[in-house]
Write a protein that holds these residues in place. Structure first.
Motif, PDB file in Angstrom:
ATOM      1  N   ASP A   1       6.364   2.396   5.111  1.00 62.56           N
ATOM      2  CA  ASP A   1       7.604   2.295   5.876  1.00 62.56           C
ATOM      3  C   ASP A   1       8.374   3.608   5.822  1.00 62.56           C
ATOM      4  O   ASP A   1       8.066   4.522   5.056  1.00 62.56           O
ATOM      5  CB  ASP A   1       8.488   1.160   5.332  1.00 62.56           C
ATOM      6  CG  ASP A   1       7.967  -0.209   5.728  1.00 62.56           C
ATOM      7  OD1 ASP A   1       7.125  -0.275   6.643  1.00 62.56           O
ATOM      8  OD2 ASP A   1       8.398  -1.204   5.116  1.00 62.56           O
ATOM      9  N   ARG A   2       9.434   3.655   6.594  1.00 65.17           N
ATOM     10  CA  ARG A   2      10.223   4.868   6.722  1.00 65.17           C
ATOM     11  C   ARG A   2      10.778   5.349   5.389  1.00 65.17           C
ATOM     12  O   ARG A   2      10.765   6.531   5.087  1.00 65.17           O
ATOM     13  CB  ARG A   2      11.353   4.606   7.716  1.00 65.17           C
ATOM     14  CG  ARG A   2      12.243   5.777   7.933  1.00 65.17           C
ATOM     15  CD  ARG A   2      13.273   5.448   8.983  1.00 65.17           C
ATOM     16  NE  ARG A   2      14.235   6.514   9.084  1.00 65.17           N
ATOM     17  CZ  ARG A   2      15.410   6.386   9.609  1.00 65.17           C
ATOM     18  NH1 ARG A   2      15.778   5.228  10.100  1.00 65.17           N
ATOM     19  NH2 ARG A   2      16.233   7.389   9.676  1.00 65.17           N
ATOM     20  N   TRP A   3      11.271   4.436   4.582  1.00 59.53           N
ATOM     21  CA  TRP A   3      11.924   4.851   3.332  1.00 59.53           C
ATOM     22  C   TRP A   3      11.029   4.678   2.117  1.00 59.53           C
ATOM     23  O   TRP A   3      11.448   4.933   0.999  1.00 59.53           O
ATOM     24  CB  TRP A   3      13.236   4.105   3.156  1.00 59.53           C
ATOM     25  CG  TRP A   3      14.244   4.556   4.165  1.00 59.53           C
ATOM     26  CD1 TRP A   3      14.647   3.887   5.259  1.00 59.53           C
ATOM     27  CD2 TRP A   3      14.928   5.807   4.179  1.00 59.53           C
ATOM     28  NE1 TRP A   3      15.546   4.630   5.976  1.00 59.53           N
ATOM     29  CE2 TRP A   3      15.740   5.828   5.329  1.00 59.53           C
ATOM     30  CE3 TRP A   3      14.928   6.920   3.350  1.00 59.53           C
ATOM     31  CZ2 TRP A   3      16.544   6.901   5.656  1.00 59.53           C
ATOM     32  CZ3 TRP A   3      15.734   7.991   3.680  1.00 59.53           C
ATOM     33  CH2 TRP A   3      16.531   7.975   4.816  1.00 59.53           C
ATOM     34  N   HIS A   4       9.809   4.219   2.278  1.00 60.77           N
ATOM     35  CA  HIS A   4       8.811   4.175   1.207  1.00 60.77           C
ATOM     36  C   HIS A   4       9.296   3.519  -0.085  1.00 60.77           C
ATOM     37  O   HIS A   4       9.047   4.013  -1.172  1.00 60.77           O
ATOM     38  CB  HIS A   4       8.297   5.582   0.891  1.00 60.77           C
ATOM     39  CG  HIS A   4       7.814   6.320   2.088  1.00 60.77           C
ATOM     40  ND1 HIS A   4       6.663   5.965   2.754  1.00 60.77           N
ATOM     41  CD2 HIS A   4       8.333   7.376   2.754  1.00 60.77           C
ATOM     42  CE1 HIS A   4       6.490   6.791   3.771  1.00 60.77           C
ATOM     43  NE2 HIS A   4       7.483   7.639   3.799  1.00 60.77           N
ATOM     44  N   GLY A   5      10.058   2.439   0.018  1.00 63.00           N
ATOM     45  CA  GLY A   5      10.489   1.705  -1.175  1.00 63.00           C
ATOM     46  C   GLY A   5      11.653   2.319  -1.923  1.00 63.00           C
ATOM     47  O   GLY A   5      11.885   1.992  -3.083  1.00 63.00           O
ATOM     48  N   VAL A   6      12.394   3.214  -1.293  1.00 66.69           N
ATOM     49  CA  VAL A   6      13.514   3.873  -1.967  1.00 66.69           C
ATOM     50  C   VAL A   6      14.595   2.870  -2.395  1.00 66.69           C
ATOM     51  O   VAL A   6      15.064   2.940  -3.540  1.00 66.69           O
ATOM     52  CB  VAL A   6      14.104   5.006  -1.092  1.00 66.69           C
ATOM     53  CG1 VAL A   6      15.388   5.560  -1.686  1.00 66.69           C
ATOM     54  CG2 VAL A   6      13.078   6.109  -0.924  1.00 66.69           C
ATOM     55  N   PRO A   7      15.014   1.917  -1.541  1.00 65.08           N
ATOM     56  CA  PRO A   7      16.051   0.980  -1.994  1.00 65.08           C
ATOM     57  C   PRO A   7      15.593   0.167  -3.207  1.00 65.08           C
ATOM     58  O   PRO A   7      16.382  -0.065  -4.134  1.00 65.08           O
ATOM     59  CB  PRO A   7      16.287   0.059  -0.804  1.00 65.08           C
ATOM     60  CG  PRO A   7      15.602   0.663   0.349  1.00 65.08           C
ATOM     61  CD  PRO A   7      14.636   1.671  -0.158  1.00 65.08           C
ATOM     62  N   GLU A   8      14.337  -0.243  -3.221  1.00 63.52           N
ATOM     63  CA  GLU A   8      13.817  -1.013  -4.346  1.00 63.52           C
ATOM     64  C   GLU A   8      13.808  -0.182  -5.617  1.00 63.52           C
ATOM     65  O   GLU A   8      14.187  -0.650  -6.686  1.00 63.52           O
ATOM     66  CB  GLU A   8      12.406  -1.523  -4.043  1.00 63.52           C
ATOM     67  CG  GLU A   8      12.347  -2.581  -2.959  1.00 63.52           C
ATOM     68  CD  GLU A   8      12.309  -2.023  -1.544  1.00 63.52           C
ATOM     69  OE1 GLU A   8      12.346  -0.777  -1.371  1.00 63.52           O
ATOM     70  OE2 GLU A   8      12.230  -2.835  -0.609  1.00 63.52           O
ATOM     71  N   LEU A   9      13.388   1.068  -5.498  1.00 61.36           N
ATOM     72  CA  LEU A   9      13.333   1.949  -6.664  1.00 61.36           C
ATOM     73  C   LEU A   9      14.728   2.236  -7.211  1.00 61.36           C
ATOM     74  O   LEU A   9      14.946   2.169  -8.426  1.00 61.36           O
ATOM     75  CB  LEU A   9      12.631   3.259  -6.303  1.00 61.36           C
ATOM     76  CG  LEU A   9      12.504   4.274  -7.436  1.00 61.36           C
ATOM     77  CD1 LEU A   9      11.632   3.702  -8.551  1.00 61.36           C
ATOM     78  CD2 LEU A   9      11.931   5.578  -6.924  1.00 61.36           C
ATOM     79  N   VAL A  10      15.676   2.514  -6.329  1.00 63.34           N
ATOM     80  CA  VAL A  10      17.049   2.785  -6.770  1.00 63.34           C
ATOM     81  C   VAL A  10      17.640   1.550  -7.445  1.00 63.34           C
ATOM     82  O   VAL A  10      18.236   1.644  -8.532  1.00 63.34           O
ATOM     83  CB  VAL A  10      17.928   3.232  -5.570  1.00 63.34           C
ATOM     84  CG1 VAL A  10      19.395   3.284  -5.956  1.00 63.34           C
ATOM     85  CG2 VAL A  10      17.454   4.577  -5.048  1.00 63.34           C
ATOM     86  N   ALA A  11      17.462   0.380  -6.842  1.00 64.05           N
ATOM     87  CA  ALA A  11      17.994  -0.850  -7.431  1.00 64.05           C
ATOM     88  C   ALA A  11      17.327  -1.155  -8.762  1.00 64.05           C
ATOM     89  O   ALA A  11      17.985  -1.598  -9.712  1.00 64.05           O
ATOM     90  CB  ALA A  11      17.819  -2.016  -6.463  1.00 64.05           C
ATOM     91  N   LEU A  12      16.036  -0.895  -8.876  1.00 64.74           N
ATOM     92  CA  LEU A  12      15.323  -1.125 -10.135  1.00 64.74           C
ATOM     93  C   LEU A  12      15.833  -0.198 -11.230  1.00 64.74           C
ATOM     94  O   LEU A  12      16.089  -0.633 -12.358  1.00 64.74           O
ATOM     95  CB  LEU A  12      13.816  -0.926  -9.929  1.00 64.74           C
ATOM     96  CG  LEU A  12      12.930  -1.107 -11.151  1.00 64.74           C
ATOM     97  CD1 LEU A  12      13.028  -2.544 -11.660  1.00 64.74           C
ATOM     98  CD2 LEU A  12      11.501  -0.750 -10.838  1.00 64.74           C
ATOM     99  N   VAL A  13      16.034   1.073 -10.904  1.00 64.10           N
ATOM    100  CA  VAL A  13      16.536   2.028 -11.890  1.00 64.10           C
ATOM    101  C   VAL A  13      17.943   1.645 -12.343  1.00 64.10           C
ATOM    102  O   VAL A  13      18.260   1.680 -13.538  1.00 64.10           O
ATOM    103  CB  VAL A  13      16.506   3.469 -11.324  1.00 64.10           C
ATOM    104  CG1 VAL A  13      17.281   4.428 -12.192  1.00 64.10           C
ATOM    105  CG2 VAL A  13      15.061   3.932 -11.167  1.00 64.10           C
TER     106      VAL A  13
END
Length: 113
Positions: free
Chosen positions: A65-77
């Motif tokens: 996808d366009r953001w390559h899981g960035v929201p998931e990674l940020v929320a996980l961190v």
């Protein structure tokens, strides 16, 4: 309509079974507290369950996808950081979830430019 003896016998049976089922955990808890297996489960099961939940949550994240899981990674961190900072599971889970919802619906939404 059933006679009174039948109804009383049914109610007595229900009473005995209900009381027995509610009392059983208190009768069994003593020996279980001493069990090494139960102590092992109490120590490692919460971490294992959280790991399973993280893997289940992230298993469908598309890296194409366009953001390559960035929201998931940020929320996980942020979730991990909150937990390490305050040691409060409720705060960590709610904080990470809220951040993820905000990120997905604002910063990383398809309509944001």
């Amino acid at each position: 309509m059933p006679d009174d003896g039948y109804l009383l016998a049914a109610l007595a049976t229900i009473l005995v079974v209900t009381f027995g089922l509610r009392a059983l955990p208190f009768l069994v808890i003593g020996p279980l507290r001493e069990s090494a297996f139960v102590q092992f489960l109490g120590r490692y099961m919460p971490v294992g369950i959280m790991l399973i939940l993280v893997v289940y949550t992230l298993k469908d994240v598309s890296l194409g996808d366009r953001w390559h899981g960035v929201p998931e990674l940020v929320a996980l961190v942020v979730t991990v950081a909150l937990h390490l900072w305050r040691r409060n599971a409720l705060l960590s889970i709610l904080g990470g979830t809220a951040l993820y919802v905000v990120l997905v619906n604002t910063v990383f939404s398809g309509g944001a430019g």
